[in-house]
Design a protein around this motif. Structure first.
Motif, PDB file in Angstrom:
ATOM      1  N   PHE A 136     -11.753  11.130  13.499  1.00 38.51           N
ATOM      2  CA  PHE A 136     -11.934   9.700  13.241  1.00 38.51           C
ATOM      3  C   PHE A 136     -10.909   9.208  12.217  1.00 38.51           C
ATOM      4  O   PHE A 136     -10.349   8.114  12.359  1.00 38.51           O
ATOM      5  CB  PHE A 136     -13.352   9.420  12.749  1.00 38.51           C
ATOM      6  CG  PHE A 136     -14.341   9.234  13.862  1.00 38.51           C
ATOM      7  CD1 PHE A 136     -14.484   8.008  14.489  1.00 38.51           C
ATOM      8  CD2 PHE A 136     -15.114  10.293  14.312  1.00 38.51           C
ATOM      9  CE1 PHE A 136     -15.391   7.835  15.524  1.00 38.51           C
ATOM     10  CE2 PHE A 136     -16.016  10.142  15.350  1.00 38.51           C
ATOM     11  CZ  PHE A 136     -16.153   8.909  15.965  1.00 38.51           C
ATOM     12  N   LEU A 137     -10.651  10.003  11.187  1.00 39.86           N
ATOM     13  CA  LEU A 137      -9.638   9.615  10.206  1.00 39.86           C
ATOM     14  C   LEU A 137      -8.258   9.563  10.844  1.00 39.86           C
ATOM     15  O   LEU A 137      -7.403   8.775  10.423  1.00 39.86           O
ATOM     16  CB  LEU A 137      -9.644  10.592   9.031  1.00 39.86           C
ATOM     17  CG  LEU A 137     -10.779  10.392   8.024  1.00 39.86           C
ATOM     18  CD1 LEU A 137     -10.901  11.584   7.093  1.00 39.86           C
ATOM     19  CD2 LEU A 137     -10.554   9.123   7.216  1.00 39.86           C
ATOM     20  N   ALA A 138      -8.027  10.377  11.862  1.00 42.48           N
ATOM     21  CA  ALA A 138      -6.729  10.371  12.542  1.00 42.48           C
ATOM     22  C   ALA A 138      -6.463   9.050  13.253  1.00 42.48           C
ATOM     23  O   ALA A 138      -5.308   8.726  13.549  1.00 42.48           O
ATOM     24  CB  ALA A 138      -6.654  11.525  13.540  1.00 42.48           C
ATOM     25  N   LEU A 139      -7.525   8.266  13.536  1.00 40.83           N
ATOM     26  CA  LEU A 139      -7.323   6.954  14.140  1.00 40.83           C
ATOM     27  C   LEU A 139      -6.486   6.044  13.240  1.00 40.83           C
ATOM     28  O   LEU A 139      -5.860   5.099  13.721  1.00 40.83           O
ATOM     29  CB  LEU A 139      -8.669   6.281  14.420  1.00 40.83           C
ATOM     30  CG  LEU A 139      -9.567   6.926  15.484  1.00 40.83           C
ATOM     31  CD1 LEU A 139     -10.884   6.171  15.576  1.00 40.83           C
ATOM     32  CD2 LEU A 139      -8.876   6.947  16.836  1.00 40.83           C
ATOM     33  N   SER A 140      -6.463   6.346  11.942  1.00 42.77           N
ATOM     34  CA  SER A 140      -5.665   5.520  11.029  1.00 42.77           C
ATOM     35  C   SER A 140      -4.174   5.659  11.312  1.00 42.77           C
ATOM     36  O   SER A 140      -3.373   4.859  10.807  1.00 42.77           O
ATOM     37  CB  SER A 140      -5.958   5.898   9.567  1.00 42.77           C
ATOM     38  OG  SER A 140      -5.609   7.245   9.314  1.00 42.77           O
ATOM     39  N   GLU A 141      -3.792   6.649  12.145  1.00 44.17           N
ATOM     40  CA  GLU A 141      -2.377   6.782  12.517  1.00 44.17           C
ATOM     41  C   GLU A 141      -1.853   5.491  13.135  1.00 44.17           C
ATOM     42  O   GLU A 141      -0.722   5.071  12.870  1.00 44.17           O
ATOM     43  CB  GLU A 141      -2.190   7.939  13.503  1.00 44.17           C
ATOM     44  CG  GLU A 141      -0.745   8.098  13.973  1.00 44.17           C
ATOM     45  CD  GLU A 141      -0.598   9.120  15.079  1.00 44.17           C
ATOM     46  OE1 GLU A 141       0.414   9.045  15.799  1.00 44.17           O
ATOM     47  OE2 GLU A 141      -1.488   9.987  15.222  1.00 44.17           O
ATOM     48  N   VAL A 142      -2.681   4.840  13.960  1.00 41.59           N
ATOM     49  CA  VAL A 142      -2.198   3.615  14.608  1.00 41.59           C
ATOM     50  C   VAL A 142      -1.992   2.500  13.581  1.00 41.59           C
ATOM     51  O   VAL A 142      -1.103   1.657  13.735  1.00 41.59           O
ATOM     52  CB  VAL A 142      -3.152   3.158  15.733  1.00 41.59           C
ATOM     53  CG1 VAL A 142      -3.203   4.180  16.847  1.00 41.59           C
ATOM     54  CG2 VAL A 142      -4.547   2.850  15.209  1.00 41.59           C
ATOM     55  N   LEU A 143      -2.813   2.497  12.521  1.00 40.66           N
ATOM     56  CA  LEU A 143      -2.626   1.494  11.471  1.00 40.66           C
ATOM     57  C   LEU A 143      -1.310   1.739  10.742  1.00 40.66           C
ATOM     58  O   LEU A 143      -0.537   0.801  10.490  1.00 40.66           O
ATOM     59  CB  LEU A 143      -3.783   1.551  10.474  1.00 40.66           C
ATOM     60  CG  LEU A 143      -5.194   1.396  11.022  1.00 40.66           C
ATOM     61  CD1 LEU A 143      -6.198   1.456   9.884  1.00 40.66           C
ATOM     62  CD2 LEU A 143      -5.320   0.078  11.762  1.00 40.66           C
ATOM     63  N   PHE A 144      -1.054   3.010  10.410  1.00 44.86           N
ATOM     64  CA  PHE A 144       0.204   3.332   9.737  1.00 44.86           C
ATOM     65  C   PHE A 144       1.395   3.044  10.653  1.00 44.86           C
ATOM     66  O   PHE A 144       2.449   2.593  10.193  1.00 44.86           O
ATOM     67  CB  PHE A 144       0.215   4.797   9.312  1.00 44.86           C
ATOM     68  CG  PHE A 144      -0.683   5.095   8.141  1.00 44.86           C
ATOM     69  CD1 PHE A 144      -0.401   4.572   6.884  1.00 44.86           C
ATOM     70  CD2 PHE A 144      -1.813   5.890   8.286  1.00 44.86           C
ATOM     71  CE1 PHE A 144      -1.231   4.839   5.796  1.00 44.86           C
ATOM     72  CE2 PHE A 144      -2.643   6.154   7.213  1.00 44.86           C
ATOM     73  CZ  PHE A 144      -2.347   5.630   5.956  1.00 44.86           C
ATOM     74  N   ALA A 145       1.223   3.303  11.958  1.00 46.47           N
ATOM     75  CA  ALA A 145       2.305   3.041  12.899  1.00 46.47           C
ATOM     76  C   ALA A 145       2.652   1.556  12.917  1.00 46.47           C
ATOM     77  O   ALA A 145       3.832   1.177  12.947  1.00 46.47           O
ATOM     78  CB  ALA A 145       1.919   3.514  14.297  1.00 46.47           C
ATOM     79  N   VAL A 146       1.621   0.699  12.890  1.00 48.52           N
ATOM     80  CA  VAL A 146       1.849  -0.745  12.855  1.00 48.52           C
ATOM     81  C   VAL A 146       2.557  -1.143  11.559  1.00 48.52           C
ATOM     82  O   VAL A 146       3.509  -1.941  11.563  1.00 48.52           O
ATOM     83  CB  VAL A 146       0.514  -1.508  12.997  1.00 48.52           C
ATOM     84  CG1 VAL A 146       0.699  -2.987  12.682  1.00 48.52           C
ATOM     85  CG2 VAL A 146      -0.051  -1.331  14.400  1.00 48.52           C
ATOM     86  N   LEU A 147       2.121  -0.564  10.436  1.00 50.47           N
ATOM     87  CA  LEU A 147       2.736  -0.896   9.147  1.00 50.47           C
ATOM     88  C   LEU A 147       4.184  -0.427   9.080  1.00 50.47           C
ATOM     89  O   LEU A 147       5.059  -1.148   8.581  1.00 50.47           O
ATOM     90  CB  LEU A 147       1.914  -0.262   8.009  1.00 50.47           C
ATOM     91  CG  LEU A 147       0.513  -0.826   7.789  1.00 50.47           C
ATOM     92  CD1 LEU A 147      -0.211  -0.046   6.700  1.00 50.47           C
ATOM     93  CD2 LEU A 147       0.581  -2.304   7.425  1.00 50.47           C
ATOM     94  N   PHE A 148       4.454   0.773   9.584  1.00 46.42           N
ATOM     95  CA  PHE A 148       5.827   1.278   9.558  1.00 46.42           C
ATOM     96  C   PHE A 148       6.730   0.485  10.507  1.00 46.42           C
ATOM     97  O   PHE A 148       7.917   0.287  10.231  1.00 46.42           O
ATOM     98  CB  PHE A 148       5.858   2.767   9.904  1.00 46.42           C
ATOM     99  CG  PHE A 148       5.326   3.654   8.811  1.00 46.42           C
ATOM    100  CD1 PHE A 148       5.739   3.483   7.503  1.00 46.42           C
ATOM    101  CD2 PHE A 148       4.403   4.660   9.085  1.00 46.42           C
ATOM    102  CE1 PHE A 148       5.244   4.290   6.478  1.00 46.42           C
ATOM    103  CE2 PHE A 148       3.904   5.469   8.075  1.00 46.42           C
ATOM    104  CZ  PHE A 148       4.327   5.283   6.771  1.00 46.42           C
ATOM    105  N   ALA A 149       6.161   0.036  11.634  1.00 51.64           N
ATOM    106  CA  ALA A 149       6.940  -0.805  12.546  1.00 51.64           C
ATOM    107  C   ALA A 149       7.288  -2.131  11.857  1.00 51.64           C
ATOM    108  O   ALA A 149       8.377  -2.687  12.065  1.00 51.64           O
ATOM    109  CB  ALA A 149       6.154  -1.052  13.828  1.00 51.64           C
TER     110      ALA A 149
END
Length: 297
Positions: free
Chosen positions: A249-262
């Motif tokens: 479930f914590l790994a779902l935060s990857e998409v949030l970081f991906a959006v921020l890095f983009a």
């Protein structure tokens, strides 16, 4: 939890690094193969040092290493890229990130213990938030082949968390598992390339990154060292501390970081609906963390 978020953030950098390589003429399969191959080389010496005097652990855990490499390293990425050929990126990612729900079902089936209402509510919030972050409602096109490969990626992702979280007296140390798993994972990728099943196009030309023309080595080393070697090692460490369910479930935060890095590197501003989705993911994770059956995962 901090390690899990650090791992997710490291995985999230793969988007900007990968996009730079793609715009420089690299095919996705070539970028993934180079990413995992270089990561295996980076972790080779630390893995050898970690296993010095304990090589019997590698022999005893060879099956675990192969499953880890074939699913969490190679399978997730290969199946995801095939899914993207038939689906939108958002839908393909949404299917892959069904793995936390699969793990909730797996725990229910193996322990015969029904998930708590908080876990179920957290799963619902997290998946709804993921759908908003990926903005899948704007242009959804479904293809049965793409859906099948997206679900295969989800099963591989779930297997990754199960294997990474499993620990006993003679388990491989986390760093050694990640290093050996990289070596095992690159083999099927090389086989796919040798058989011509996926295009393996690469280039040594400069690539666009963060508004500048840089050497292809910058995003290549970034996607291999930070988004693979470092991300997988910290991922295994956190999964062993948290258990497969909470870690997934914590790994779902990857998409949030991906959006921020983009946003940071590529100037791609997140939409309000994506920010709302991020809040739902955080709420979902907190609900799962607060549930009384997290430890059983």
């Amino acid at each position: 939890m901090t390690l899990a978020l650090v791992s997710a953030a490291a995985f999230g950098t793969s988007g900007p690094f990968g996009k730079a390589l793609f715009e420089g003429g690299w095919s996705p399969a070539a970028a993934v193969t180079a990413r995992i191959g270089i990561a295996a080389l980076v972790l080779a010496i630390p893995t050898a040092l970690e296993l010095r005097g304990r090589w019997h652990l590698l022999r005893k855990n060879l099956g675990v290493v192969l499953i880890y490499g074939m699913t969490g390293v190679a399978g997730c990425q290969l199946f995801y890229f095939v899914a993207v050929d038939h689906l939108s990126v958002g839908v393909a990612l949404l299917l892959e990130y069904l793995s936390p729900v699969l793990l909730v079902g797996y725990a229910w089936a193996t322990t015969r213990r029904r998930p708590s209402p908080l876990t179920i509510a957290g799963a619902g919030c997290a998946l709804a938030g993921l759908a908003l972050v990926l903005n899948v409602f704007g242009d959804v096109s479904l293809n049965l082949i793409g859906v099948a490969f997206g679900l295969a990626a989800a099963f591989c992702s779930a297997a990754y968390f199960v294997v990474a979280s499993h620990s006993h007296d003679e388990s491989l140390p986390p760093l050694a598992l990640a290093g050996a798993g990289m070596a095992a994972g690159v083999l099927p990728l090389l086989a796919v390339g040798a058989l011509g099943l996926l295009p393996m196009d690469a280039s040594t030309e400069d690539v666009p990154f963060a508004g500048h023309q840089v050497s292809f080595l910058v995003p290549l080393l970034g996607i291999a060292v930070l988004a693979a070697a470092f991300a997988y090692v910290t991922g295994v460490l956190s999964a062993r501390m948290l258990g497969s369910r909470l870690a997934s479930f914590l790994a779902l935060s990857e998409v949030l970081f991906a959006v921020l890095f983009a946003w940071w590197f590529l100037g791609e501003l997140p939409l309000p609906i994506q920010l709302s989705g991020g809040a739902l993911i955080i709420i979902g994770v907190l609900l799962v963390r607060a549930s009384d059956d997290t430890a059983a995962a």
